[in-house]
Design a protein around this motif. Structure first.
Motif, PDB file in Angstrom:
ATOM      1  N   ALA A 188       3.450   4.521   9.289  1.00  0.00           N
ATOM      2  CA  ALA A 188       2.398   3.525   9.044  1.00  0.00           C
ATOM      3  C   ALA A 188       1.084   4.190   8.659  1.00  0.00           C
ATOM      4  O   ALA A 188       0.367   3.720   7.754  1.00  0.00           O
ATOM      5  CB  ALA A 188       2.222   2.658  10.285  1.00  0.00           C
ATOM      6  N   ILE A 189       0.764   5.297   9.339  1.00  0.00           N
ATOM      7  CA  ILE A 189      -0.468   6.014   9.002  1.00  0.00           C
ATOM      8  C   ILE A 189      -0.404   6.546   7.577  1.00  0.00           C
ATOM      9  O   ILE A 189      -1.375   6.428   6.784  1.00  0.00           O
ATOM     10  CB  ILE A 189      -0.714   7.149  10.007  1.00  0.00           C
ATOM     11  N   ASN A 190       0.724   7.161   7.191  1.00  0.00           N
ATOM     12  CA  ASN A 190       0.879   7.688   5.838  1.00  0.00           C
ATOM     13  C   ASN A 190       0.796   6.576   4.798  1.00  0.00           C
ATOM     14  O   ASN A 190       0.166   6.738   3.724  1.00  0.00           O
ATOM     15  CB  ASN A 190       2.207   8.419   5.692  1.00  0.00           C
ATOM     16  N   LEU A 191       1.435   5.439   5.097  1.00  0.00           N
ATOM     17  CA  LEU A 191       1.406   4.339   4.136  1.00  0.00           C
ATOM     18  C   LEU A 191      -0.018   3.779   3.980  1.00  0.00           C
ATOM     19  O   LEU A 191      -0.498   3.529   2.856  1.00  0.00           O
ATOM     20  CB  LEU A 191       2.369   3.239   4.606  1.00  0.00           C
ATOM     21  N   TRP A 192      -0.727   3.594   5.093  1.00  0.00           N
ATOM     22  CA  TRP A 192      -2.094   3.021   5.037  1.00  0.00           C
ATOM     23  C   TRP A 192      -3.065   3.964   4.337  1.00  0.00           C
ATOM     24  O   TRP A 192      -3.793   3.571   3.423  1.00  0.00           O
ATOM     25  CB  TRP A 192      -2.562   2.727   6.470  1.00  0.00           C
ATOM     26  N   GLY A 194      -2.321   6.570   2.449  1.00  0.00           N
ATOM     27  CA  GLY A 194      -1.895   6.853   1.078  1.00  0.00           C
ATOM     28  C   GLY A 194      -2.299   5.772   0.110  1.00  0.00           C
ATOM     29  O   GLY A 194      -2.675   6.048  -1.039  1.00  0.00           O
ATOM     30  N   LEU A 195      -2.209   4.519   0.519  1.00  0.00           N
ATOM     31  CA  LEU A 195      -2.606   3.423  -0.362  1.00  0.00           C
ATOM     32  C   LEU A 195      -4.116   3.406  -0.590  1.00  0.00           C
ATOM     33  O   LEU A 195      -4.589   2.998  -1.666  1.00  0.00           O
ATOM     34  CB  LEU A 195      -2.159   2.092   0.239  1.00  0.00           C
ATOM     35  N   HIS A 196      -4.911   3.834   0.386  1.00  0.00           N
ATOM     36  CA  HIS A 196      -6.355   3.802   0.248  1.00  0.00           C
ATOM     37  C   HIS A 196      -6.912   5.071  -0.387  1.00  0.00           C
ATOM     38  O   HIS A 196      -7.915   5.001  -1.131  1.00  0.00           O
ATOM     39  CB  HIS A 196      -7.029   3.591   1.616  1.00  0.00           C
ATOM     40  N   ALA A 197      -6.329   6.213  -0.090  1.00  0.00           N
ATOM     41  CA  ALA A 197      -6.892   7.471  -0.585  1.00  0.00           C
ATOM     42  C   ALA A 197      -6.122   8.042  -1.769  1.00  0.00           C
ATOM     43  O   ALA A 197      -6.692   8.809  -2.568  1.00  0.00           O
ATOM     44  CB  ALA A 197      -6.937   8.503   0.537  1.00  0.00           C
ATOM     45  N   PHE A 198      -4.876   7.694  -1.908  1.00  0.00           N
ATOM     46  CA  PHE A 198      -4.051   8.251  -2.978  1.00  0.00           C
ATOM     47  C   PHE A 198      -3.417   7.090  -3.750  1.00  0.00           C
ATOM     48  O   PHE A 198      -3.984   5.995  -3.798  1.00  0.00           O
ATOM     49  CB  PHE A 198      -2.986   9.181  -2.396  1.00  0.00           C
ATOM     50  N   ASP A 199      -2.216   7.314  -4.249  1.00  0.00           N
ATOM     51  CA  ASP A 199      -1.523   6.280  -5.022  1.00  0.00           C
ATOM     52  C   ASP A 199      -0.366   5.723  -4.191  1.00  0.00           C
ATOM     53  O   ASP A 199       0.022   6.287  -3.156  1.00  0.00           O
ATOM     54  CB  ASP A 199      -1.019   6.868  -6.343  1.00  0.00           C
ATOM     55  N   PRO A 200       0.243   4.600  -4.626  1.00  0.00           N
ATOM     56  CA  PRO A 200       1.374   4.020  -3.874  1.00  0.00           C
ATOM     57  C   PRO A 200       2.571   4.962  -3.743  1.00  0.00           C
ATOM     58  O   PRO A 200       3.259   4.972  -2.720  1.00  0.00           O
ATOM     59  CB  PRO A 200       1.719   2.772  -4.677  1.00  0.00           C
ATOM     60  N   ALA A 201       2.816   5.778  -4.790  1.00  0.00           N
ATOM     61  CA  ALA A 201       3.961   6.698  -4.710  1.00  0.00           C
ATOM     62  C   ALA A 201       3.777   7.688  -3.577  1.00  0.00           C
ATOM     63  O   ALA A 201       4.701   7.969  -2.793  1.00  0.00           O
ATOM     64  CB  ALA A 201       4.133   7.431  -6.030  1.00  0.00           C
ATOM     65  N   ALA A 203       1.885   7.257  -0.937  1.00  0.00           N
ATOM     66  CA  ALA A 203       1.944   6.524   0.332  1.00  0.00           C
ATOM     67  C   ALA A 203       3.386   6.241   0.742  1.00  0.00           C
ATOM     68  O   ALA A 203       3.797   6.483   1.894  1.00  0.00           O
ATOM     69  CB  ALA A 203       1.166   5.208   0.193  1.00  0.00           C
ATOM     70  N   ILE A 204       4.177   5.734  -0.205  1.00  0.00           N
ATOM     71  CA  ILE A 204       5.577   5.393   0.128  1.00  0.00           C
ATOM     72  C   ILE A 204       6.384   6.663   0.419  1.00  0.00           C
ATOM     73  O   ILE A 204       7.187   6.723   1.358  1.00  0.00           O
ATOM     74  CB  ILE A 204       6.197   4.580  -1.013  1.00  0.00           C
ATOM     75  N   GLY A 205       6.174   7.704  -0.374  1.00  0.00           N
ATOM     76  CA  GLY A 205       6.943   8.938  -0.176  1.00  0.00           C
ATOM     77  C   GLY A 205       6.663   9.594   1.156  1.00  0.00           C
ATOM     78  O   GLY A 205       7.578  10.025   1.864  1.00  0.00           O
TER      79      GLY A 205
END
Length: 404
Positions: A188-192, A194-201, A203-205
């Protein structure tokens, strides 16, 4: 006899008697015949001895051949047993080697699978940690960057605790549950972040890496636990359920068959009892009526064997196999057999016996003794059957008196 005597007997001595010559010739002929007979006998004995020797030799050869055959057979059997034992040992050794090779192969595969799971966990941790560290980065609180290590390392530590609990046969489900909770928090931390600081890929990866690493390692440990506990596969569970259903159906069919057989046996026994009751009521009406009353008095619903035996004893005075009529028939038959053995007519012996039995009325015939007023032993002659019957009657009378 010398040669001179023989020549004289042959006539060289002209004054010898011809009779003596004939006797000498007979002696010579008899001696020659005896010699020939002795020669023939010796030849026959030699022939018989030769035959006996040949038979003994043949028998010895046969026994030797049989002994050699037995020895050869025993040797063949021993060789076959030894060969069978060697083949069995070789087969067992080959099977043991195959099992050892299979076990080594399985162990190698298990170790390889464990190594791959550990390496995959490490790779997933390397992929997931940077985003988590970036999410916790704060120049004023750098110590928060250790939180990702706590999450990833905590999942690893809890999974090792689950392995230790499984090895000790303790409950391990809560260890695995905590590990999965930590993995989902990290995802959950990586997804949150990643979506705010990086790209969706990214975050999902990274979120997938946070879950995949502990998940693959837990899958490996789960397989080890099922193998240790002897858990069945889906195919084995289906086969076991099918076998249990077949066994239940077989037991149900067996119980049904036994119930049908029991019902048939009870029905047959009831029919036999009904036929027996009808026969008893027809052949022994008085005893049957008394048995019915006795059964009712004793609280029985049917006339049992004990009730029937007691009723028959009450009415007939004897067990069911005896009665006064049967005893009279047996006595009459025994009397006829005894008469047949003695070769005498039954009526004549009965008349002679009847005259000696007390209580039988018969006209008295006066037969005075040889001397008036004096009785002597043997002056009255009884038939043998009469004497035997009188002795039997006396014994029966004495037995009755003793019984009284």
């Amino acid at each position: 006899m010398t040669a001179t005597s023989i020549e004289r007997l042959n006539g060289h001595d002209r004054g010898f008697d011809p009779v003596a010559l004939a006797e000498a010739e007979a002696i010579r002929t008899r001696a020659a015949a005896e010699a020939e007979a002795a020669r023939i006998k010796a030849a026959e004995e030699a022939r018989k001895q030769k035959i006996a020797n040949d038979k003994a030799e043949d028998r010895a050869r046969e026994e030797q051949a049989a002994r050699a055959a037995r020895i050869a057979k025993l040797n063949r059997e021993r060789e076959e047993q030894e060969r069978a034992a060697r083949e069995a040992d070789e087969k067992a050794a080959a099977q043991e080697q195959a099992e050892e090779a299979k076990a080594a192969e399985i162990a190698a595969a298990e170790e390889q699978w464990r190594q791959y799971a550990l390496r995959f966990y490490a790779v997933c941790s390397i992929v997931a940690l940077p985003v988590q560290i970036a999410a916790f980065y704060n120049p004023n609180a750098l110590w928060l960057m250790a939180a990702p290590l706590m999450l990833e390392g905590g999942a690893w530590v809890v999974l090792k605790g689950a392995k230790a609990a499984a090895a000790d046969h303790r409950p391990h489900w809560h260890y695995r549950l905590i590990a999965w909770v930590l993995a989902f928090i990290a995802a959950a931390i990586n997804l949150w972040h990643g979506l705010h600081a990086f790209d969706p890929a990214t975050a999902i990866g990274t979120a997938f890496a946070s879950i995949a690493g502990p998940g693959v390692y837990d899958l490996h440990e789960h397989g080890q636990i099922r193998k240790r506990d002897g858990a069945l596969t889906r195919k084995q569970r289906k086969a076991q359920a099918k076998a249990e259903r077949a066994e239940a159906a077989r037991k149900a069919a067996e119980e049904k068959r036994r119930a049908v057989e029991k019902e048939a046996a009870e029905r047959a026994a009831a029919e036999v009892a009904e036929k027996l009751a009808q026969a008893r009521a027809k052949e022994f009406p008085k005893v049957w009526q008394h048995a019915l009353r006795l059964a009712a008095a004793l609280g029985e619903t049917t006339v049992t064997e004990a009730v029937w035996k007691r009723a028959h004893r009450d009415v007939e005075g004897a067990d069911p196999s005896e009665s006064a009529e049967i005893i009279r028939l047996r006595n009459a038959a025994e009397a006829r057999v005894e008469a047949a053995r003695q070769k005498r007519p039954v009526n004549r012996s009965s008349q002679q016996v009847t005259s000696q039995v007390p209580g039988v009325k018969k006209p008295r015939v006066y037969n005075p003794p040889a001397r008036r007023g004096v009785r002597t032993k043997g002056d009255v002659k009884y038939a043998p059957a009469a004497r035997r019957q009188a002795a039997i009657t006396a014994k029966q009378t004495a037995a009755k008196k003793e019984a009284q």
